[in-house]
Design a protein around this motif. Structure first.
Motif, PDB file in Angstrom:
ATOM      1  N   GLN A  83       0.958  -1.190  -0.251  1.00 55.98           N
ATOM      2  CA  GLN A  83      -0.059  -0.046   0.116  1.00 55.98           C
ATOM      3  C   GLN A  83       0.923   1.158   0.102  1.00 55.98           C
ATOM      4  N   MET A  84       1.905   1.261   0.932  1.00 53.56           N
ATOM      5  CA  MET A  84       2.852   2.342   0.757  1.00 53.56           C
ATOM      6  C   MET A  84       3.517   2.438  -0.563  1.00 53.56           C
ATOM      7  N   TYR A  85       3.877   1.561  -1.104  1.00 55.73           N
ATOM      8  CA  TYR A  85       4.366   1.907  -2.462  1.00 55.73           C
ATOM      9  C   TYR A  85       3.537   2.223  -3.391  1.00 55.73           C
ATOM     10  N   GLN A  86       2.312   1.817  -3.468  1.00 56.93           N
ATOM     11  CA  GLN A  86       1.183   2.415  -4.318  1.00 56.93           C
ATOM     12  C   GLN A  86       1.058   3.564  -4.225  1.00 56.93           C
ATOM     13  N   MET A  87       1.053   4.274  -3.078  1.00 56.00           N
ATOM     14  CA  MET A  87       0.986   5.825  -2.633  1.00 56.00           C
ATOM     15  C   MET A  87       2.186   6.423  -3.195  1.00 56.00           C
ATOM     16  N   LEU A  88       3.281   5.775  -2.913  1.00 52.15           N
ATOM     17  CA  LEU A  88       4.624   6.526  -3.397  1.00 52.15           C
ATOM     18  C   LEU A  88       4.419   6.622  -4.831  1.00 52.15           C
ATOM     19  N   SER A  89       4.225   5.384  -5.543  1.00 52.80           N
ATOM     20  CA  SER A  89       4.290   5.553  -7.028  1.00 52.80           C
ATOM     21  C   SER A  89       3.369   6.702  -7.685  1.00 52.80           C
ATOM     22  N   VAL A  90       2.181   6.878  -7.094  1.00 53.12           N
ATOM     23  CA  VAL A  90       1.300   7.781  -7.434  1.00 53.12           C
ATOM     24  C   VAL A  90       1.927   9.268  -7.395  1.00 53.12           C
ATOM     25  N   GLU A  91       2.559   9.334  -5.931  1.00 55.39           N
ATOM     26  CA  GLU A  91       3.151  10.661  -5.817  1.00 55.39           C
ATOM     27  C   GLU A  91       4.275  11.212  -6.697  1.00 55.39           C
ATOM     28  N   LEU A  92       5.215  10.053  -7.183  1.00 57.44           N
ATOM     29  CA  LEU A  92       6.207  10.013  -7.953  1.00 57.44           C
ATOM     30  C   LEU A  92       5.817  10.570  -9.316  1.00 57.44           C
ATOM     31  N   GLY A  96       6.302  13.757 -11.759  1.00 55.21           N
ATOM     32  CA  GLY A  96       6.876  13.728 -13.113  1.00 55.21           C
ATOM     33  C   GLY A  96       8.128  12.647 -13.416  1.00 55.21           C
ATOM     34  N   TYR A  97       8.283  11.609 -12.302  1.00 58.77           N
ATOM     35  CA  TYR A  97       9.180  10.763 -12.460  1.00 58.77           C
ATOM     36  C   TYR A  97       8.417   9.479 -12.792  1.00 58.77           C
ATOM     37  N   PHE A  98       9.352   8.647 -13.264  1.00 61.41           N
ATOM     38  CA  PHE A  98       8.893   7.152 -13.646  1.00 61.41           C
ATOM     39  C   PHE A  98       9.316   6.353 -12.316  1.00 61.41           C
ATOM     40  N   GLN A 149      17.728   7.267  -0.511  1.00 60.24           N
ATOM     41  CA  GLN A 149      16.559   7.635   0.696  1.00 60.24           C
ATOM     42  C   GLN A 149      15.966   6.740   1.246  1.00 60.24           C
ATOM     43  N   TYR A 150      15.885   6.695   2.761  1.00 60.29           N
ATOM     44  CA  TYR A 150      15.229   5.486   3.227  1.00 60.29           C
ATOM     45  C   TYR A 150      13.629   5.754   3.650  1.00 60.29           C
ATOM     46  N   LEU A 151      12.695   4.927   3.677  1.00 63.40           N
ATOM     47  CA  LEU A 151      11.359   5.187   4.047  1.00 63.40           C
ATOM     48  C   LEU A 151      10.945   4.384   4.863  1.00 63.40           C
ATOM     49  N   ASP A 152      10.406   4.595   6.253  1.00 65.78           N
ATOM     50  CA  ASP A 152       9.876   3.827   7.141  1.00 65.78           C
ATOM     51  C   ASP A 152      11.001   2.987   7.899  1.00 65.78           C
ATOM     52  N   PRO A 300       0.173   8.842   3.884  1.00 64.81           N
ATOM     53  CA  PRO A 300      -0.020  10.114   2.997  1.00 64.81           C
ATOM     54  C   PRO A 300       1.136  10.954   3.050  1.00 64.81           C
ATOM     55  N   VAL A 301       1.421  11.413   4.599  1.00 63.87           N
ATOM     56  CA  VAL A 301       2.334  12.426   4.675  1.00 63.87           C
ATOM     57  C   VAL A 301       3.881  11.963   4.627  1.00 63.87           C
ATOM     58  N   MET A 302       3.899  10.638   4.934  1.00 60.92           N
ATOM     59  CA  MET A 302       5.276  10.240   4.887  1.00 60.92           C
ATOM     60  C   MET A 302       5.778   9.924   3.344  1.00 60.92           C
ATOM     61  N   VAL A 303       4.789   9.783   2.555  1.00 56.01           N
ATOM     62  CA  VAL A 303       4.949   9.440   1.007  1.00 56.01           C
ATOM     63  C   VAL A 303       5.329  10.957   0.547  1.00 56.01           C
ATOM     64  N   LYS A 304       4.487  12.083   0.722  1.00 55.59           N
ATOM     65  CA  LYS A 304       4.555  13.277   0.213  1.00 55.59           C
ATOM     66  C   LYS A 304       6.029  13.740   0.479  1.00 55.59           C
ATOM     67  N   LYS A 305       6.485  13.752   2.095  1.00 60.13           N
ATOM     68  CA  LYS A 305       7.538  14.150   2.332  1.00 60.13           C
ATOM     69  C   LYS A 305       8.580  13.427   1.620  1.00 60.13           C
ATOM     70  N   THR A 306       8.822  12.097   1.232  1.00 63.07           N
ATOM     71  CA  THR A 306       9.613  11.479   0.595  1.00 63.07           C
ATOM     72  C   THR A 306       9.800  12.100  -0.679  1.00 63.07           C
ATOM     73  N   VAL A 307       8.973  12.258  -1.238  1.00 57.31           N
ATOM     74  CA  VAL A 307       8.743  12.848  -2.889  1.00 57.31           C
ATOM     75  C   VAL A 307       9.634  14.466  -2.623  1.00 57.31           C
ATOM     76  N   GLU A 308       9.048  15.257  -1.694  1.00 57.28           N
ATOM     77  CA  GLU A 308       9.637  16.520  -1.433  1.00 57.28           C
ATOM     78  C   GLU A 308      11.181  16.402  -1.213  1.00 57.28           C
ATOM     79  N   VAL A 309      11.636  15.682  -0.530  1.00 53.62           N
ATOM     80  CA  VAL A 309      13.038  15.226  -0.120  1.00 53.62           C
ATOM     81  C   VAL A 309      13.834  14.706  -1.567  1.00 53.62           C
TER      82      VAL A 309
END
Length: 340
Positions: A83-92, A96-98, A149-152, A300-309
């Motif tokens: 589920q976290m990967y799916q959210m991250l994929s959408v944010e990326l 503009g990223y693949f 970058q590390y997530l979780d 959602p906040v963790m994923v958004k912060k990941t893309v921001e960083v």
């Protein structure tokens, strides 16, 4: 009207990838100095215009982010990281990223083998989603020239940015909640040193126990997963002590669900006989019939912060590496019975 020069125009002329051109023009690592000079010279010759702040997001287009997840995180019923990967994929994608996903096998981690997507050199940055061994993290840092970058999770490396949930205070609040409900005999279920998040949640539990003047019994710190693989035990394998507490703080909801199944097999009911709390507010449907009181991870906040960083790392912006702690909140459900 003159045609707008694009990164692809420069890449085609020099026979290199758009990612290489983007790295060269933005000052990122991974491009030889001779090639970088050629790219910059051609960009000047063609009249390439660096994008404005508003247009900067377009630099991401064509760049690929590698996402690595250990295969242990995809064991039966454990789809939290999916589920976290799916959210991250959408944010990326929105940025503009693949993105490319690879499950890292046990033998790759044990034998220090580079993942295929990294070994082929076709990613501009790497996200490690979920915990890997410190040895493997050190190995990857020594071999990769792209941002990591590390997530979780984090491994206490000052070089790497990591985004984690507030495990320490999550464990603390959950234990305090049980004390507020009248419980004093409280066990912790989790293999304490297996991951940094379990360790932090245990330390939060320990802080609450100490503040309430209740000693922690060794037999009430209960292992929940295989020492070698890290896979959470099934109800048949989970071992409980002969003397049981009235309440359990579990390091994750999946472990809480397994514990409840184990107690039910032994003839008990939750919360009638025992109270149980978990962590994540995520459990595979059908794992457990009891609604588990838990500490919700703000995914959602963790994923958004990941893309921001990641954006800052990709643009080589100057900022200090650090751990970003994302707070969650307690979610009351039906797995706890008040004793007073």
């Amino acid at each position: 009207m003159a045609k707008t020069v694009k990164l692809a125009d420069i890449a085609d002329r020099l026979g290199v990838s758009v990612v290489t051109v983007s790295k060269a023009l933005s000052g990122q690592k991974g491009v030889g100095e001779e090639l970088r000079e050629k790219i910059i010279a051609l960009a000047d010759e063609l009249g390439y215009r660096l994008p404005s702040a508003v247009e900067k997001v377009n630099l991401n287009k064509g760049q690929s982010i590698g996402i690595l997840i250990h295969e242990k995180h995809f064991s039966k019923y454990n789809s939290f990281y999916l589920q976290m990967y799916q959210m991250l994929s959408v944010e990326l994608s929105a940025a503009g990223y693949f993105n490319l996903l690879e499950l890292v096998r046990y033998d790759f981690e044990k034998d220090l083998i580079l993942p295929n997507l990294v070994n082929e050199g076709n990613v501009s940055a790497v996200v490690l989603l979920g915990e890997f061994s410190k040895e493997y993290c050190t190995f990857l840092r020594s071999k990769l020239s792209v941002p990591i970058q590390y997530l979780d999770f984090n491994d206490n490396s000052e070089e790497i940015n990591s985004i984690v949930s507030d495990s320490f205070y999550g464990g603390y609040y959950l234990t305090n909640y049980l004390f507020d409900k009248g419980h004093t005999d409280i066990a912790f279920v989790g293999s304490v040193l297996k991951t940094s998040s379990i360790t932090d949640r245990y330390l939060g539990y320990l802080k609450s126990m100490m503040e309430h003047g209740v000693p922690v019994k060794d037999k009430w710190v209960i292992e929940d997963r295989d020492e070698k693989t890290g896979i959470i035990f099934s109800p048949e394998i989970l071992q409980l002590p002969d003397e049981l507490p009235t309440a359990f703080v579990c390091n994750c909801d999946l472990t809480a669900g397994v514990l409840i199944k184990k107690l039910e097999k032994d003839g008990y009911k939750v919360p009638k006989d025992f109270s149980v709390v978990g962590y994540d507010n995520f459990i595979f449907p059908g794992t457990c019939d009891v609604e588990i009181t838990t500490y919700e991870v703000d995914m959602p906040v963790m994923v958004k912060k990941t893309v921001e960083v990641l954006n800052k790392l990709m643009r080589n912006e100057d900022f200090s590496s650090k751990t970003h702690i994302i707070t969650g909140h307690l979610v009351e459900k039906s797995s706890v019975r008040a004793l007073r």
